[in-house]
Scaffold this active site. Structure first.
Site, PDB file in Angstrom:
ATOM      1  CG  HIS A   1      -1.928   0.945   1.396  1.00 59.46           C
ATOM      2  ND1 HIS A   1      -1.693   2.242   1.763  1.00 59.46           N
ATOM      3  CD2 HIS A   1      -3.276   0.836   1.217  1.00 59.46           C
ATOM      4  CE1 HIS A   1      -2.847   2.895   1.813  1.00 59.46           C
ATOM      5  NE2 HIS A   1      -3.819   2.075   1.477  1.00 59.46           N
TER       6      HIS A   1
ATOM      7  CD  GLN B   1      -7.085  -4.656   3.911  1.00 59.22           C
ATOM      8  OE1 GLN B   1      -8.043  -5.410   4.131  1.00 59.22           O
ATOM      9  NE2 GLN B   1      -7.249  -3.377   3.632  1.00 59.22           N
TER      10      GLN B   1
ATOM     11  CG  ASP C   1       0.423  -2.570   6.247  1.00 61.18           C
ATOM     12  OD1 ASP C   1      -0.560  -2.702   7.013  1.00 61.18           O
ATOM     13  OD2 ASP C   1       0.378  -1.905   5.197  1.00 61.18           O
TER      14      ASP C   1
ATOM     15  CB  CYS D   1      -3.659   3.027  -1.713  1.00 60.33           C
ATOM     16  SG  CYS D   1      -4.893   4.252  -1.316  1.00 60.33           S
TER      17      CYS D   1
ATOM     18  CE  LYS E   1      -7.374  -0.497   6.088  1.00 61.94           C
ATOM     19  NZ  LYS E   1      -8.101  -0.111   4.882  1.00 61.94           N
TER      20      LYS E   1
HETATM   21  C1  LIG Z   1      -2.475  -2.929   3.545  1.00 65.50           C
HETATM   22  C2  LIG Z   1      -2.811  -1.550   4.024  1.00 65.50           C
HETATM   23  N1  LIG Z   1      -1.862  -0.805   4.590  1.00 65.50           N
HETATM   24  C3  LIG Z   1      -2.120   0.421   5.059  1.00 65.50           C
HETATM   25  C4  LIG Z   1      -3.364   0.988   4.962  1.00 65.50           C
HETATM   26  C5  LIG Z   1      -3.585   2.369   5.480  1.00 65.50           C
HETATM   27  O1  LIG Z   1      -4.438   2.364   6.577  1.00 65.50           O
HETATM   28  P1  LIG Z   1      -4.932   3.745   7.204  1.00 65.50           P
HETATM   29  O2  LIG Z   1      -5.473   4.538   6.053  1.00 65.50           O
HETATM   30  O3  LIG Z   1      -5.984   3.344   8.170  1.00 65.50           O
HETATM   31  O4  LIG Z   1      -3.759   4.394   7.830  1.00 65.50           O
HETATM   32  C6  LIG Z   1      -4.383   0.248   4.371  1.00 65.50           C
HETATM   33  C7  LIG Z   1      -5.737   0.833   4.226  1.00 65.50           C
HETATM   34  O5  LIG Z   1      -6.295   0.929   3.167  1.00 65.50           O
HETATM   35  C8  LIG Z   1      -4.095  -1.044   3.895  1.00 65.50           C
HETATM   36  O6  LIG Z   1      -5.047  -1.786   3.319  1.00 65.50           O
END
Ligand SMILES: Cc1ncc(COP(=O)(O)O)c(C=O)c1O
Lengths: 139, 412
Positions: free
Chosen positions: B129, B209, B206, B370, B232
């Site tokens: 992401h 998900q 990370d 993203c 999430k």
């Molecule tokens: C794999 C992953 N990393 C990071 C994020 C970023 O999360 P946040 O926008 O809650 O900081 C997301 C959210 O879409 C994600 O799916």
């Protein structure tokens, strides 16, 4: 026809549909009829920034009117339909009329969510580009 | 408050726990398939938020009055709940952030700036992401480090041989997604962590998900940092967690300065508080932190295994059903996947697909998710993504299939 007469005509056409899906179908069908731009106009200078799908707009001054042609990626059929509506309303009109146009038809046919939010950048910047070209060429 | 128990998954009951699901969108019952973007919130979480503001609101850690006491103990109880959710050794290893993005930035700005220098390497993967790419790029620009990327195969799985080749004694940080938001791939993080440790790198996972779908045990994984977002995981938005090993967190300087993160302030010199407070400057998002505990309790009550089993059933059902649609190609066919299906429809722009599904009351995500570098690697502009959660049903998947048939007839 003036810009507003064209807008009213479009509003009438869309009034035939109650369902949003039918309106969308109509837009898609308009998109299918949009003739593709000739290759020499498919240039980066004509690309509208901010669209998720690629949209090209070519603007010319013809006699005392502004003439627009546009194209969008073949797969982006809703964009093509929206583009064709904008062309229909704004092309071959006097520059000052285009520059000052109030595009109320977008709201009235229930498209504002397509035009302003998702395709966001997109359609809004296309309108902006059409208007600023008209503005530059207004008397 | 009584907590319901679910001997088996009672879908009607679960759906009733999520008030938002019961609504019409464009005249049709809502089908919410955008759970990878954010899940909906159960009544218990909504009630906790209202309860806090109605009964306990006060600033924490400083007041001596009854409300401050209640707010502080609820806040710290939430930290303990997260600790046990991740099986961290100590509650002090849990730092509240405003999300995954914030947590990754914290590590880049503190650990990264302190311990990385010119020529040091940071290893991420092709399926990251943007929030696990950009903070590291910023660090590279600032410190002259080098970003390296683990490639993937066409199914959307990491190439582990290539990973091992990329690991050298110059590798200082490995930062990899546990579960891909765009493809659903579950990465073999334990393996990645062990290999990285063998060359002396620290590892950030990370987990944005992963937390809803997979049991997380940071001690068993032995990761150095684990980050996730509460939103999430049935919790509030703008609230997340950084887990870090105590030994590392203690060596890291604070990032934001202000109240709460200090021991003593004079104009000459300030001494910093201990972890976790050192990293929690200012008045935090108290209500939302507190409600996270209710979200975790909700998950624990249902049972992660039960949730996972239901989601797996939805994934299998949807994979089979979608494959009956002519011209539909599933993007991301990893052997290990969570309930996320990304797909493209031949000759149809994903945006158009999303618009027409929305008009039928079906919420999906379209675009690059993203993950622009991943889309580039796969040679596509974007996908349509349906992601399923515990409250989704096979009937809803049938609606999706019908909805997509409609997209196809409209575009034909
Ligand atoms: C794999 C992953 N990393 C990071 C994020 C970023 O999360 P946040 O926008 O809650 O900081 C997301 C959210 O879409 C994600 O799916």
């Amino acid at each position: 026809m003036t810009i507003n007469e064209k807008q009213d005509e479009i509003i009438e056409e869309f009034d035939l549909f109650d369902d949003q899906l039918d309106k969308t179908q109509y837009i898609i069908d308009l998109g299918k009829k949009l003739p593709p731009l000739p290759d020499y106009l498919h240039v980066d200078a004509n690309l509208i920034p901010g669209c998720q799908s690629k949209v090209w707009l070519n603007s010319e001054l013809k006699a005392d009117t502004v003439h627009f042609e546009a194209d969008a990626e073949p797969t982006a059929q809703i964009s093509r339909g929206l583009v064709s509506l904008l062309i229909r309303v704004l092309s071959d009109q006097k520059p000052e009329d285009v520059a000052n146009a109030d595009l109320y038809f977008i709201d009235r046919i229930g498209l504002s969510n397509l035009v302003t939010s998702r395709r966001a950048g997109g359609m809004a910047s296309m309108i902006q580009r059409m208007k600023s070209f008209a503005n530059e060429n207004a008397l | 408050m009584q907590t319901a128990t679910y001997p088996t998954l009672d879908l009607a009951q679960i759906r009733a726990d999520f008030p938002i699901l019961d609504q019409l969108v464009n005249g049709r019952p809502l089908v919410y398939f955008d759970n990878a973007a954010t899940t909906q919130k159960p009544r218990a979480v909504l009630d906790a938020l209202a309860h806090y503001y109605e009964h306990d609101n006060a600033n924490i850690h400083r007041g001596i009055h009854a409300l401050a006491e209640r707010a502080t103990s609820a806040f710290e109880a939430s930290r303990k709940a997260v600790q046990s959710f991740l099986n961290a050794r100590e509650a002090e290893e849990i730092i509240f952030t405003y999300g995954t993005t914030d947590a990754i930035n914290l590590v880049a700005k503190t650990y990264g700036r302190t311990f990385l220098g010119k020529g040091d390497e940071i290893l991420i993967s092709t399926m990251e992401h943007h929030s696990n790419i950009v903070p590291w790029q910023m660090l590279c620009e600032e410190r002259g480090c080098v970003l390296k990327v683990i490639p993937i195969n066409d199914e959307g799985e990491l190439l582990l041989d290539e990973y091992e080749k990329l690991l050298t004694e110059r590798t200082k940080i490995v930062s990899v997604v546990h579960v891909s938001n765009a493809l659903g791939t579950i990465n073999p993080v334990k393996y990645l962590i062990d290999k990285a440790h063998a060359v002396g790198a620290v590892v950030l996972i990370d987990g944005a998900q992963a937390t809803t779908h997979i049991e997380i045990d940071v001690q068993a994984l032995d990761c150095d940092f684990y980050v996730f977002s509460a939103h999430k995981l049935f919790g509030p938005t703008g609230m997340g967690v950084l887990y870090g090993k105590r030994a590392l967190l203690e060596t890291m300087p604070p990032w934001r300065g202000g109240g709460e993160m200090i021991k003593e302030v004079t104009f000459e010199k300030t001494t910093y508080n201990d972890i976790p407070y050192k990293f929690e400057a200012g008045t935090p998002n108290i209500a939302d932190v507190i409600a996270v505990r209710n979200a975790l309790e909700y998950v624990n009550t249902l049972g992660k295994d039960t949730i996972a089993a239901h989601e797996h059933e939805l994934l299998t059902y949807a994979t089979d059903a979608l494959q009956t649609i002519d011209g539909l190609r599933i993007i991301g066919q990893a052997k290990e996947k969570v309930s996320v299906i990304s797909f493209v429809l031949d000759g149809i722009h994903h945006e158009d697909t999303g618009v027409i599904l929305d008009q039928q009351g079906i919420a999906v995500r379209t675009g690059h998710h993203c993950c622009q570098p991943l889309m580039r690697r796969l040679g596509i502009a974007g996908t349509t993504r349906a992601s399923f959660s515990v409250y989704n049903t096979t009937d809803e998947i049938d609606r999706l299939v019908k909805g997509l048939q409609r997209v196809k007839t409209m575009m034909a």
